[in-house]
Scaffold this active site. Sequence first.
Site, PDB file in Angstrom:
ATOM      1  CB  SER A  47      -0.869  -0.001   1.259  1.00  0.00           C
ATOM      2  OG  SER A  47      -1.336   1.318   1.507  1.00  0.00           O
ATOM      3  CG  HIS A 105      -3.940  -1.899  -1.076  1.00  0.00           C
ATOM      4  ND1 HIS A 105      -5.027  -2.730  -1.217  1.00  0.00           N
ATOM      5  CD2 HIS A 105      -4.243  -1.071  -0.046  1.00  0.00           C
ATOM      6  CE1 HIS A 105      -5.939  -2.436  -0.304  1.00  0.00           C
ATOM      7  NE2 HIS A 105      -5.493  -1.421   0.418  1.00  0.00           N
ATOM      8  CG  MET A 148      -8.563   6.652   3.034  1.00  0.00           C
ATOM      9  SD  MET A 148      -7.641   6.716   4.577  1.00  0.00           S
ATOM     10  CE  MET A 148      -6.700   5.190   4.439  1.00  0.00           C
ATOM     11  CG  HIS A 166      -9.109  -0.505   0.603  1.00  0.00           C
ATOM     12  ND1 HIS A 166      -8.372  -0.650   1.761  1.00  0.00           N
ATOM     13  CD2 HIS A 166     -10.413  -0.624   0.972  1.00  0.00           C
ATOM     14  CE1 HIS A 166      -9.188  -0.845   2.778  1.00  0.00           C
ATOM     15  NE2 HIS A 166     -10.430  -0.817   2.336  1.00  0.00           N
ATOM     16  CG  MET A 224     -10.982  -3.521   6.489  1.00  0.00           C
ATOM     17  SD  MET A 224      -9.531  -3.067   5.497  1.00  0.00           S
ATOM     18  CE  MET A 224      -8.647  -1.955   6.583  1.00  0.00           C
ATOM     19  N   GLY A 258      -8.337   3.728   7.806  1.00  0.00           N
ATOM     20  CA  GLY A 258      -8.059   5.156   7.938  1.00  0.00           C
ATOM     21  C   GLY A 258      -6.578   5.496   7.935  1.00  0.00           C
ATOM     22  CG  PHE A 259      -4.874   6.859  10.233  1.00  0.00           C
ATOM     23  CD1 PHE A 259      -4.375   8.071   9.784  1.00  0.00           C
ATOM     24  CD2 PHE A 259      -6.131   6.824  10.826  1.00  0.00           C
ATOM     25  CE1 PHE A 259      -5.111   9.241   9.917  1.00  0.00           C
ATOM     26  CE2 PHE A 259      -6.888   7.990  10.961  1.00  0.00           C
ATOM     27  CZ  PHE A 259      -6.366   9.198  10.511  1.00  0.00           C
ATOM     28  N   GLY A 316       0.117   1.732   9.615  1.00  0.00           N
ATOM     29  CA  GLY A 316       0.918   1.622  10.830  1.00  0.00           C
ATOM     30  C   GLY A 316       0.154   1.274  12.098  1.00  0.00           C
ATOM     31  CG  ASP A 331      -5.636  -3.237   4.020  1.00  0.00           C
ATOM     32  OD1 ASP A 331      -4.522  -2.943   4.493  1.00  0.00           O
ATOM     33  OD2 ASP A 331      -6.329  -2.440   3.354  1.00  0.00           O
ATOM     34  N   GLY A 332      -4.064  -4.529   6.965  1.00  0.00           N
ATOM     35  CA  GLY A 332      -3.870  -3.783   8.207  1.00  0.00           C
ATOM     36  C   GLY A 332      -2.975  -4.504   9.201  1.00  0.00           C
ATOM     37  N   GLY A 333      -1.837  -3.898   9.506  1.00  0.00           N
ATOM     38  CA  GLY A 333      -0.968  -4.452  10.546  1.00  0.00           C
ATOM     39  C   GLY A 333      -0.286  -5.746  10.173  1.00  0.00           C
ATOM     40  CB  SER A 362       4.016   0.709   8.210  1.00  0.00           C
ATOM     41  OG  SER A 362       3.185  -0.260   8.783  1.00  0.00           O
TER      42      SER A 362
HETATM   43  C1  DX5 Z   1      -5.668   1.310   6.238  1.00  0.00           C
HETATM   44  C2  DX5 Z   1      -5.396   0.976   4.794  1.00  0.00           C
HETATM   45  C3  DX5 Z   1      -4.275   0.051   4.634  1.00  0.00           C
HETATM   46  C4  DX5 Z   1      -2.954   0.570   5.158  1.00  0.00           C
HETATM   47  C5  DX5 Z   1      -2.178  -0.598   5.687  1.00  0.00           C
HETATM   48  O1  DX5 Z   1      -6.916   1.844   6.364  1.00  0.00           O
HETATM   49  O2  DX5 Z   1      -6.509   0.403   4.187  1.00  0.00           O
HETATM   50  O3  DX5 Z   1      -4.146  -0.408   3.298  1.00  0.00           O
HETATM   51  O4  DX5 Z   1      -2.187   1.232   4.205  1.00  0.00           O
HETATM   52  O5  DX5 Z   1      -1.057  -0.145   6.327  1.00  0.00           O
HETATM   53  P1  DX5 Z   1      -0.305  -1.066   7.398  1.00  0.00           P
HETATM   54  O6  DX5 Z   1       0.143  -2.281   6.644  1.00  0.00           O
HETATM   55  O7  DX5 Z   1       0.821  -0.204   7.863  1.00  0.00           O
HETATM   56  O8  DX5 Z   1      -1.283  -1.396   8.476  1.00  0.00           O
HETATM   57 ZN    ZN Z   2      -6.150  -0.613   2.248  1.00  0.00          ZN
END
Ligand code: DX5
Ligand code: ZN
Length: 225
Positions: free
Chosen positions: A9, A34, A38, A67, A144, A149-150, A152, A182-184, A205
Amino acid sequence: MKRFIVAPSILTANFLNLGKELDNLKEAGLEWIHYDVMDYNFVPNLTFGPKILSDITSKYDFKIDIHLMVQVLNISVEEYLKPFINNKIKQLTFHFESLNKEQVVEFISFCKKNNIAASLAVNPDTSLSYLDEYLNDLDNILVMSVFPGFGGQKFIEKTYEKIKALKNLKLEKKLNFRIQVDGGVNEQTFKLVQEAGAEMIVAGSYLVGGLSVEKIKQRVWKLEN
Ligand code: DX5
Ligand code: ZN
């Protein structure tokens, strides 16, 4: 064994160096990007739209996984999506929570018409059972593992069970959708995510944000092996 897809991403890139980040991802052998859209409405953050996407796709050959963390208001889903579409766009994901039923149906038919994988995402607190009526029509389901939203954020542990449940459902009903997470996702969480049944993962990240080509390669290798 079917190859596992890793989609970096670019949300966590330093945008002053986006070209360099993309060059590095390409050189490290990544095939997908990706693209997190938003709107400051469905999620508390605002990112990028069709212009930056077309700048990317006019120069690079990545397959693009969009996304969409947005609401579609006062415009049809088709009209909303059109400016994003070109032949590099291989998958579109909307959040189940952000669309009404008519919009979901319109979204899926838009994808079929344009030969793009149709995908719905569910937030960590949304039950998979809401997707029941769409399971036959979806090419991908995005689970998810953080609230959108973010980049990291920390992986939410109970997601493992959700991925397993989705995998069981897929096997039981002999369905074709791909399971994406997706996420973490990182070195610590990845193995369990994969064992639980994910077939495509997003990594922000962990893979994007000023890393050298060597470092990206090493990390992707760890994810794939
Ligand atoms: C968060 C995004 C993710 C994000 C993942 O809302 O949809 O795609 O970039 O970032 P990491 O892998 O750092 O959680
Ligand atoms: Zn995403």
